[in-house]
Design a protein around this motif. Sequence first.
Motif, PDB file in Angstrom:
ATOM      1  N   MET A   1       0.903  -1.018   0.044  1.00  0.00           N
ATOM      2  CA  MET A   1      -0.044  -0.079   0.058  1.00  0.00           C
ATOM      3  C   MET A   1       0.824   1.250   0.024  1.00  0.00           C
ATOM      4  N   ASN A   2       0.422   2.280  -0.998  1.00  0.00           N
ATOM      5  CA  ASN A   2       1.092   3.502  -0.515  1.00  0.00           C
ATOM      6  C   ASN A   2       0.240   4.557  -0.695  1.00  0.00           C
ATOM      7  N   ALA A   3       0.431   5.767   0.025  1.00  0.00           N
ATOM      8  CA  ALA A   3      -0.494   6.756   0.498  1.00  0.00           C
ATOM      9  C   ALA A   3       0.045   7.986   0.142  1.00  0.00           C
ATOM     10  N   PHE A   4      -0.628   8.945  -0.610  1.00  0.00           N
ATOM     11  CA  PHE A   4      -0.064  10.345  -0.945  1.00  0.00           C
ATOM     12  C   PHE A   4      -1.295  11.508  -0.492  1.00  0.00           C
ATOM     13  N   TYR A   5      -0.498  12.515   0.048  1.00  0.00           N
ATOM     14  CA  TYR A   5      -1.550  13.687   0.526  1.00  0.00           C
ATOM     15  C   TYR A   5      -0.631  14.928   0.235  1.00  0.00           C
ATOM     16  N   ASN A   6      -1.492  15.711  -0.580  1.00  0.00           N
ATOM     17  CA  ASN A   6      -0.888  17.226  -1.056  1.00  0.00           C
ATOM     18  C   ASN A   6      -2.129  18.124  -0.956  1.00  0.00           C
ATOM     19  N   LYS A   7      -2.300  18.717   0.224  1.00  0.00           N
ATOM     20  CA  LYS A   7      -3.266  19.503   0.527  1.00  0.00           C
ATOM     21  C   LYS A   7      -3.291  20.825  -0.450  1.00  0.00           C
ATOM     22  N   GLN A   8      -2.350  21.306  -0.392  1.00  0.00           N
ATOM     23  CA  GLN A   8      -2.279  22.593  -1.240  1.00  0.00           C
ATOM     24  C   GLN A   8      -2.352  22.219  -2.794  1.00  0.00           C
ATOM     25  N   GLY A   9      -1.914  21.282  -3.206  1.00  0.00           N
ATOM     26  CA  GLY A   9      -2.262  20.556  -4.593  1.00  0.00           C
ATOM     27  C   GLY A   9      -3.558  20.146  -5.079  1.00  0.00           C
ATOM     28  N   ILE A  10      -4.060  19.454  -4.265  1.00  0.00           N
ATOM     29  CA  ILE A  10      -5.387  18.571  -4.509  1.00  0.00           C
ATOM     30  C   ILE A  10      -6.544  18.786  -3.488  1.00  0.00           C
ATOM     31  N   GLY A  11      -6.025  19.600  -2.353  1.00  0.00           N
ATOM     32  CA  GLY A  11      -7.151  19.632  -1.036  1.00  0.00           C
ATOM     33  C   GLY A  11      -6.880  18.511  -0.114  1.00  0.00           C
ATOM     34  N   ASP A  12      -7.994  18.446   0.563  1.00  0.00           N
ATOM     35  CA  ASP A  12      -7.821  17.604   1.932  1.00  0.00           C
ATOM     36  C   ASP A  12      -8.473  16.052   1.454  1.00  0.00           C
ATOM     37  N   VAL A  13      -7.640  15.317   0.480  1.00  0.00           N
ATOM     38  CA  VAL A  13      -7.826  14.249  -0.026  1.00  0.00           C
ATOM     39  C   VAL A  13      -6.360  13.381   0.253  1.00  0.00           C
ATOM     40  N   LEU A  14      -6.892  12.075   0.713  1.00  0.00           N
ATOM     41  CA  LEU A  14      -5.730  11.176   1.044  1.00  0.00           C
ATOM     42  C   LEU A  14      -5.939  10.172  -0.342  1.00  0.00           C
ATOM     43  N   LEU A  15      -4.849   9.710  -0.954  1.00  0.00           N
ATOM     44  CA  LEU A  15      -5.026   9.101  -2.258  1.00  0.00           C
ATOM     45  C   LEU A  15      -4.333   7.660  -1.797  1.00  0.00           C
TER      46      LEU A  15
END
Length: 202
Positions: A1-15
């Motif tokens: 499993m890999n998880a990515f989070y970029n609040k500035q770039g895509i908002g409050d979404v964890l991929l």
Amino acid sequence: MNAFYNKQGIGDVLLVQLQTETPEKIHAEQFGDVTLIKDAEGEIAGFNLFHASAYIELAESDKVEVSEALVTALQNALEKNGVDYTLEVDLSPKFVVGYVESKEKHPNADKLNVCRVSVGTEELQIVCGAPNVEQGQKVVVAKVGAVMPSGMLIKDAELRGVPSSGMICSAKELALPDAPQEKGILVLPEDAEVGSAFEVGA
């Protein structure tokens, strides 16, 4: 499993990515704050968790460290949104010390070698193009599922017809400070413990 989070770039979404291969055909199903991404066979390839900070404490970094606490929080988030799915995650380290058991010339490529590399619990076949790889070395292995500092995901591959599972890494690929610019893998000291985790740069 890999998880990515970029609040500035895509908002409050964890991929969250659950499969190493990105499926060619996908369809999405919505369950509250969770969008499940399924492949052509209906298997869950990953999911997006919206309003992620309401479920999990997250730093503002792109790559999220996968830990037992994160898996538990994600499992709770899935259940709260009515998703009946159990996360099965391999939490073993993806960057480990390996020992080159053998090295043979690649049958179809002059500059490639086929190496058998012990990583403690298993032996991997890795095709390596580094000019300085030799039998008997201790090296850093990025196992299948590892995400390199560059963002590249390590997958099972076939190089010129020979299967390869993982990558023997250079200092530059590991984003280590003062990494040499010339080509070549990082050779570790003799006392490095085979199978132990290796800390990667950012």
